[in-house]
Scaffold this active site. Structure first.
Site, PDB file in Angstrom:
ATOM      1  N   ARG A  78      44.617  53.819  32.732  1.00  0.00           N
ATOM      2  CA  ARG A  78      44.620  52.496  32.090  1.00  0.00           C
ATOM      3  C   ARG A  78      44.997  52.614  30.608  1.00  0.00           C
ATOM      4  NH1 ARG A  78      39.353  49.382  34.120  1.00  0.00           N
ATOM      5  NH2 ARG A  78      40.393  47.672  33.039  1.00  0.00           N
ATOM      6  N   ASP A  92      39.291  38.333  36.694  1.00  0.00           N
ATOM      7  CA  ASP A  92      38.657  39.262  37.639  1.00  0.00           C
ATOM      8  C   ASP A  92      38.405  38.617  39.005  1.00  0.00           C
ATOM      9  OD1 ASP A  92      38.711  41.110  35.611  1.00  0.00           O
ATOM     10  OD2 ASP A  92      36.656  40.699  34.962  1.00  0.00           O
ATOM     11  N   ARG A 133      46.060  45.389  40.762  1.00  0.00           N
ATOM     12  CA  ARG A 133      45.443  44.405  41.664  1.00  0.00           C
ATOM     13  C   ARG A 133      46.454  43.458  42.304  1.00  0.00           C
ATOM     14  NH1 ARG A 133      39.758  43.309  38.344  1.00  0.00           N
ATOM     15  NH2 ARG A 133      38.737  45.199  39.095  1.00  0.00           N
ATOM     16  N   ARG A 148      36.166  45.258  42.943  1.00  0.00           N
ATOM     17  CA  ARG A 148      36.471  43.860  43.295  1.00  0.00           C
ATOM     18  C   ARG A 148      37.314  43.772  44.572  1.00  0.00           C
ATOM     19  NH1 ARG A 148      33.591  41.525  39.604  1.00  0.00           N
ATOM     20  NH2 ARG A 148      33.690  42.334  37.488  1.00  0.00           N
TER      21      ARG A 148
HETATM   22  O1  SPQ Z   1      35.408  47.113  32.397  1.00  0.00           O
HETATM   23  P1  SPQ Z   1      36.606  46.964  33.288  1.00  0.00           P
HETATM   24  O2  SPQ Z   1      36.749  48.154  34.178  1.00  0.00           O
HETATM   25  O3  SPQ Z   1      37.871  46.690  32.524  1.00  0.00           O
HETATM   26  O4  SPQ Z   1      36.300  45.698  34.216  1.00  0.00           O
HETATM   27  C1  SPQ Z   1      37.013  44.519  34.636  1.00  0.00           C
HETATM   28  C2  SPQ Z   1      36.404  44.142  36.045  1.00  0.00           C
HETATM   29  O5  SPQ Z   1      37.089  43.743  36.967  1.00  0.00           O
HETATM   30  O6  SPQ Z   1      35.187  44.219  36.127  1.00  0.00           O
HETATM   31  C3  SPQ Z   1      38.532  44.659  34.708  1.00  0.00           C
HETATM   32  F1  SPQ Z   1      38.979  45.535  35.466  1.00  0.00           F
HETATM   33  O7  SPQ Z   1      36.686  43.401  33.793  1.00  0.00           O
HETATM   34  C4  SPQ Z   1      37.137  43.233  32.446  1.00  0.00           C
HETATM   35  C5  SPQ Z   1      38.022  41.998  32.356  1.00  0.00           C
HETATM   36  O8  SPQ Z   1      39.132  42.075  33.205  1.00  0.00           O
HETATM   37  C6  SPQ Z   1      35.914  43.067  31.580  1.00  0.00           C
HETATM   38  C7  SPQ Z   1      36.190  42.450  30.254  1.00  0.00           C
HETATM   39  C8  SPQ Z   1      35.160  42.486  29.192  1.00  0.00           C
HETATM   40  O9  SPQ Z   1      33.977  42.707  29.488  1.00  0.00           O
HETATM   41  O10 SPQ Z   1      35.538  42.258  28.021  1.00  0.00           O
HETATM   42  C9  SPQ Z   1      37.382  41.788  29.978  1.00  0.00           C
HETATM   43  C10 SPQ Z   1      38.505  41.740  30.929  1.00  0.00           C
HETATM   44  O11 SPQ Z   1      39.452  42.742  30.586  1.00  0.00           O
HETATM   45  P2  SPQ Z   1      40.615  42.480  29.483  1.00  0.00           P
HETATM   46  O12 SPQ Z   1      41.438  43.729  29.513  1.00  0.00           O
HETATM   47  O13 SPQ Z   1      41.349  41.278  29.972  1.00  0.00           O
HETATM   48  O14 SPQ Z   1      39.983  42.278  28.196  1.00  0.00           O
END
Ligand code: SPQ
Length: 428
Positions: A123, A315, A346, A388
């Protein structure tokens, strides 16, 4: 690798459940508790693997964190309470832990190394490393700091004005953490509003942050004070049961104490626009907002989902794709390229796995197109290590006409360890 065979025989789902605490808020409550002076007590904390990784990292950074049955107690000693870790910090599967920690570590006067699992290693971390470096951070990693492992040599930071190239709450939050320890003011402009839990928590811990249109402004050097946090139920976890209730026959599901922060409630708007029988009753609470959401079996129609709505349901797109397979007509999901850099790509995993169960779904450059309504059959599918995707496939199994085998089911523990117990409780 664990696998499960689900032969659910299209059950009706009935009953009331309380989903576990919000993952985003749980992470942040430990982080702010660790940086604040004094005791922070956190209730309804999500004890999923991702949030436990955050606790583990802060323990390695010298913060005392107690875990009881009902509470997490963080004994913060302010920013200077963090000490150079003797061990490598392991964020596991958690993008939130990795990116937000970078914003914290960037300004601490010591060396640290941050790793994660195989998925984290793919990532992009340059989205945080680039702006943090502009603030003065010294971060090195594979491919010029794009990927973990990352080594951080803490340095004095100075505020900048940064325009986020992508709508990301994680990048915004990393920069807010850096901004809180920087000289002067940090300004972050978002292309589209994203979840604002970090901003809310700065205020809850006694700091100041303001919003000027699409720009968030924070001043460096603000003291934070320990407090009490109640974590609302995670609407991203509730989404699986909201969709399950809508697409299974003779169902009525009630979810209590669900977080209703408007930056996260896109799923409710989609359900409503698709014609679902959904009712939201907000509680009179300050801060994050919480309430009861009830859903019944519904006749659904396809819709178009894109634009500013996407960050408010990013998500939930895997489970929305399943929902769309049970809606009459075409559903188009667009402006969602960010799906490609989540725990899995995804767009690909949703399309490939749902196709195996008979869905009429195709990938596009920035999302997917789903044609409904299509009965789902059985088959063998995989979460590919993405929590998910695993939960979406388990809900798909509830409407499938034949048994569904799901590989890599252990990934669900990342955000919802009790998922199958809660599903079982609803099955009639
Ligand atoms: O923590 P992680 O692995 O990135 O988790 C995800 C999820 O599906 O649980 C994404 F894969 O959620 C992120 C979300 O997509 C959690 C998050 C946050 O807590 O700030 C923000 C989102 O990501 P982003 O990259 O859009 O800021």
């Amino acid at each position: 690798m664990k696998q499960i065979e689900l032969n659910l025989k299209q059950p009706a789902l009935k009953g009331t459940i309380e989903v576990p605490g919000d993952k985003s808020i749980s992470h942040r409550s430990v982080m702010f508790g660790a940086l604040a002076a004094g005791k922070t007590t956190i209730r309804h904390f999500l004890k999923g693997e991702d949030c436990l990784s955050t606790i583990d990292c802060f323990r390695k950074l010298g913060v005392e964190i107690e875990e009881t049955q009902d509470e997490i107690i963080v004994h913060g000693k302010g920013w200077d309470g963090l000490v150079e870790p003797q061990e490598i910090l392991d964020a596991g599967n958690s993008g939130t832990t990795t990116r937000l920690l970078l914003g914290i570590l960037a300004g601490r006067p010591f060396h640290s190394v941050l790793v994660g699992d195989e998925s984290i290693a793919k990532r992009p971390m340059d989205r945080v490393v680039i702006p943090l470096s502009q603030m003065g951070a010294r971060i090195a990693g594979r491919e010029n700091g794009r990927f973990t492992p990352l080594a951080v040599q803490g340095a004095p930071l100075a505020g900048i004005h940064y325009e986020l190239p992508v709508a990301s709450a994680q990048v915004k939050s990393a920069l807010l953490f850096a901004g809180l320890q920087a000289e002067g003011e940090t300004r972050i402009t978002e292309p589209v509003p994203t979840r604002d839990h970090t901003e809310k928590m700065i205020q809850q811990f006694g700091g100041e942050v303001k919003r000027e249109g699409r720009t968030i402004v924070v001043a460096g050097g603000q003291p934070l004070k320990g407090t009490e946090v109640y974590v609302p139920g995670d609407i991203s976890s509730a989404a699986f049961f909201l969709v399950a209730g809508a697409i299974t026959a003779d169902s009525e599901v009630e979810l209590v104490n669900v977080g209703l922060n408007p930056t996260r409630t896109g799923i409710i708007e989609v359900l409503t626009a698709m014609g679902a029988d959904v009712i939201v009753k907000p509680h009179e609470t300050a801060g994050e907002g919480m309430g009861t959401v009830r859903i019944r079996s519904s006749k659904l129609r396809g819709i178009e989902i894109g634009g500013d709505l996407i960050p408010r349901l990013i998500d939930e797109i895997p489970i929305i794709a399943l929902l769309a397979t049970q809606a009459d007509g075409k559903t188009v999901i667009k402006d969602a390229e960010e799906l490609k850099v989540k725990e899995t790509n995804r767009i690909d995993t949703v399309v490939n796995e749902l196709k195996k169960l008979g869905a009429k779904i195709e990938a596009t450059e920035d999302g997917m197109i789903i044609h409904g309504k299509t009965p789902l059959t059985g088959g063998r599918v995989s979460s590919y290590g993405d929590h998910r995707i695993g939960m979406m496939l388990a809900v798909a199994a509830a409407i499938a006409s034949e048994p569904v085998i799901i590989d890599n089911i252990e990934a669900i523990a990342v955000s919802y360890p009790e998922f199958f117990c809660d599903l079982e409780r609803l099955i009639q």
